[in-house]
Design a protein around this motif. Structure first.
Motif, PDB file in Angstrom:
ATOM      1  N   UNK A  34      21.259  65.763  60.828  1.00  0.00           N
ATOM      2  CA  UNK A  34      21.507  65.744  59.391  1.00  0.00           C
ATOM      3  C   UNK A  34      22.592  64.762  59.004  1.00  0.00           C
ATOM      4  N   UNK A  35      23.453  64.387  59.956  1.00  0.00           N
ATOM      5  CA  UNK A  35      24.564  63.493  59.640  1.00  0.00           C
ATOM      6  C   UNK A  35      24.270  62.044  60.010  1.00  0.00           C
ATOM      7  N   UNK A  36      23.157  61.762  60.695  1.00  0.00           N
ATOM      8  CA  UNK A  36      22.891  60.399  61.124  1.00  0.00           C
ATOM      9  C   UNK A  36      22.456  59.543  59.941  1.00  0.00           C
ATOM     10  N   UNK A  37      22.960  58.324  59.953  1.00  0.00           N
ATOM     11  CA  UNK A  37      22.579  57.381  58.905  1.00  0.00           C
ATOM     12  C   UNK A  37      21.445  56.530  59.434  1.00  0.00           C
ATOM     13  N   UNK A 159       6.266  49.601  58.964  1.00  0.00           N
ATOM     14  CA  UNK A 159       5.075  50.435  59.059  1.00  0.00           C
ATOM     15  C   UNK A 159       5.092  51.620  58.128  1.00  0.00           C
ATOM     16  N   UNK A 160       6.151  51.795  57.346  1.00  0.00           N
ATOM     17  CA  UNK A 160       6.236  52.883  56.390  1.00  0.00           C
ATOM     18  C   UNK A 160       7.025  54.070  56.881  1.00  0.00           C
ATOM     19  N   UNK A 161       7.467  54.072  58.137  1.00  0.00           N
ATOM     20  CA  UNK A 161       8.239  55.217  58.620  1.00  0.00           C
ATOM     21  C   UNK A 161       9.717  55.016  58.344  1.00  0.00           C
ATOM     22  N   UNK A 162      10.443  56.084  58.415  1.00  0.00           N
ATOM     23  CA  UNK A 162      11.885  56.062  58.205  1.00  0.00           C
ATOM     24  C   UNK A 162      12.572  56.120  59.548  1.00  0.00           C
ATOM     25  N   UNK A 163      13.803  55.623  59.610  1.00  0.00           N
ATOM     26  CA  UNK A 163      14.563  55.670  60.860  1.00  0.00           C
ATOM     27  C   UNK A 163      15.313  56.970  61.003  1.00  0.00           C
ATOM     28  N   UNK A 164      15.152  57.876  60.083  1.00  0.00           N
ATOM     29  CA  UNK A 164      15.844  59.156  60.158  1.00  0.00           C
ATOM     30  C   UNK A 164      15.136  60.098  61.061  1.00  0.00           C
TER      31      UNK A 164
END
Length: 164
Positions: A34-37, A159-164
């Protein structure tokens, strides 16, 4: 035997210790998903954000590049690489340099605190008031180009994905 403790010294020491405790980073407290940017994706930037700088948006607005080209902007916060004469896009090396400059104006994962998004956005729709001396490039947060910039700041990849 007398004591060398002084009340003022004790109070001063307490205040310094309190300040250190309040402002020192807490190790491991920010760990966890939850804290990762998110990280900023270069390919997304190059293909979907950087072209916006060269785009003519409205008849009464200059392209971002017109004012933010490095020799005109004098090393300001958003100073884009100079295009080669006759070129319609940047070289790979120039795009990487632009990516580094623009990334400094971004709070990854937090579009509404990123100067990169707030400066060109009209104040009446959430942008910074009276700070962007040029024309407001975005009259709405629903503008497709604004949405692309916002997606990049949120960490979206090509590709449309998030790095989260």
């Amino acid at each position: 035997m007398t004591s060398n403790f002084r009340p003022k010294g004790i109070v001063a020491s307490f205040l310094v210790a309190s300040a250190v405790a309040l402002y020192a980073p807490v190790p491991f407290a920010a760990q966890g998903p939850s804290a990762s940017k998110p990280s900023l994706d270069y390919e997304f930037y190059k293909t979907r954000v950087e072209p916006i700088f060269l785009k003519e948006r409205f008849p009464d607005h200059a392209r971002c590049y017109t004012c933010h080209e490095v020799s005109r902007h004098g090393g300001g916060p958003l100073s884009l690489e100079r295009l080669a004469p006759g070129a319609s896009s940047w070289t790979e090396e120039q795009s990487r340099a632009n990516f580094q400059i623009v990334s400094k104006l971004v709070s990854p994962g937090s579009p509404m605190t990123s100067m990169f998004l707030m400066m060109p956005l009209a104040p009446e729709v959430g942008g910074m008031a009276d700070t962007h001396q040029g024309a407001r490039q975005f009259r709405s947060q629903d503008d497709p180009d604004f949405k692309n910039m916002e997606a990049w700041v949120r960490g979206e990849k090509v590709g449309g994905s998030s790095t989260r």
